[in-house]
Scaffold this motif. Structure first.
Motif, PDB file in Angstrom:
ATOM      1  N   GLY A  75       0.790  -1.219   0.000  1.00 30.46           N
ATOM      2  CA  GLY A  75       0.000   0.000   0.000  1.00 30.46           C
ATOM      3  C   GLY A  75       0.822   1.268   0.000  1.00 30.46           C
ATOM      4  O   GLY A  75       0.299   2.326   0.278  1.00 30.46           O
ATOM      5  N   SER A  76       2.081   1.191  -0.311  1.00 31.47           N
ATOM      6  CA  SER A  76       2.931   2.365  -0.320  1.00 31.47           C
ATOM      7  C   SER A  76       4.033   2.166  -1.346  1.00 31.47           C
ATOM      8  O   SER A  76       4.418   1.052  -1.642  1.00 31.47           O
ATOM      9  N   PHE A 130       3.493   4.972   5.915  1.00 38.97           N
ATOM     10  CA  PHE A 130       2.558   4.893   4.813  1.00 38.97           C
ATOM     11  C   PHE A 130       2.545   6.218   4.076  1.00 38.97           C
ATOM     12  O   PHE A 130       2.545   7.271   4.702  1.00 38.97           O
ATOM     13  N   LYS A 131       2.518   6.144   2.770  1.00 36.99           N
ATOM     14  CA  LYS A 131       2.392   7.347   1.962  1.00 36.99           C
ATOM     15  C   LYS A 131       0.920   7.534   1.645  1.00 36.99           C
ATOM     16  O   LYS A 131       0.252   6.605   1.192  1.00 36.99           O
ATOM     17  N   VAL A 190       4.028   8.242   9.717  1.00 41.54           N
ATOM     18  CA  VAL A 190       5.189   7.487  10.172  1.00 41.54           C
ATOM     19  C   VAL A 190       4.951   7.046  11.610  1.00 41.54           C
ATOM     20  O   VAL A 190       4.702   7.879  12.485  1.00 41.54           O
ATOM     21  N   PHE A 191       5.011   5.743  11.842  1.00 38.95           N
ATOM     22  CA  PHE A 191       4.854   5.179  13.173  1.00 38.95           C
ATOM     23  C   PHE A 191       6.235   4.775  13.660  1.00 38.95           C
ATOM     24  O   PHE A 191       6.876   3.911  13.067  1.00 38.95           O
ATOM     25  N   ASP A 206      -3.626   0.992   2.246  1.00 38.34           N
ATOM     26  CA  ASP A 206      -3.541  -0.146   3.154  1.00 38.34           C
ATOM     27  C   ASP A 206      -4.234   0.184   4.479  1.00 38.34           C
ATOM     28  O   ASP A 206      -3.600   0.446   5.492  1.00 38.34           O
ATOM     29  N   ILE A 207      -5.553   0.167   4.450  1.00 34.30           N
ATOM     30  CA  ILE A 207      -6.350   0.542   5.618  1.00 34.30           C
ATOM     31  C   ILE A 207      -6.113  -0.413   6.774  1.00 34.30           C
ATOM     32  O   ILE A 207      -5.979   0.010   7.918  1.00 34.30           O
ATOM     33  N   LEU A 208      -6.049  -1.701   6.486  1.00 34.07           N
ATOM     34  CA  LEU A 208      -5.806  -2.670   7.552  1.00 34.07           C
ATOM     35  C   LEU A 208      -4.432  -2.463   8.177  1.00 34.07           C
ATOM     36  O   LEU A 208      -4.272  -2.543   9.393  1.00 34.07           O
TER      37      LEU A 208
END
Length: 124
Positions: free
Chosen positions: A11-12, A37-38, A45-46, A111-113
């Protein structure tokens, strides 16, 4: 890069090097990126300590806002998935001390999940 490579590929379109380049100088000594994730041209950013939201502004994207949210400040979050006629999903994160949630619109296919897992996995 291990976990970062695996999660960024879903997803990125960011490489671990690109994440490092885009948040250079933002991380504290010893702080590590878990997942990034973009979202269009912005980043979520985690790290092992906090959530960093990178908001590129203006036509050129040279103006950048960095919003840091310590995980302990996140009170709740929601994700609304895209439907048949609605092309976008929406992420809302409620922060203690702020009446309105932080909102991000996610394009179809995001990428929601993975985003939900990253937030839920960081909350203690």
């Amino acid at each position: 890069m291990g976990i970062l490579d695996g999660l960024l590929g879903h997803g990125s379109d960011l490489s671990a090097d690109e994440v490092d380049r885009q948040i250079a100088g933002v991380l504290a000594p010893g702080e590590t990126v878990r997942v990034a994730f973009k979202v269009i041209r912005d980043l979520m950013v985690f790290t092992d300590r906090r959530l960093i939201l990178v908001d590129r502004q203006g036509m050129t994207g040279r103006k950048v806002e960095y919003l840091t949210v310590p995980y302990r400040a996140i009170t709740s979050f929601s994700v609304e998935t895209a439907g048949s006629f609605d092309m976008d999903s929406e992420l809302k994160i409620w922060i203690s001390g702020r009446p309105e949630p932080i909102q991000r619109t996610l394009r179809r296919g995001a990428d929601i999940l993975g985003i939900q897992q990253a937030i839920a996995g960081s909350l203690k």
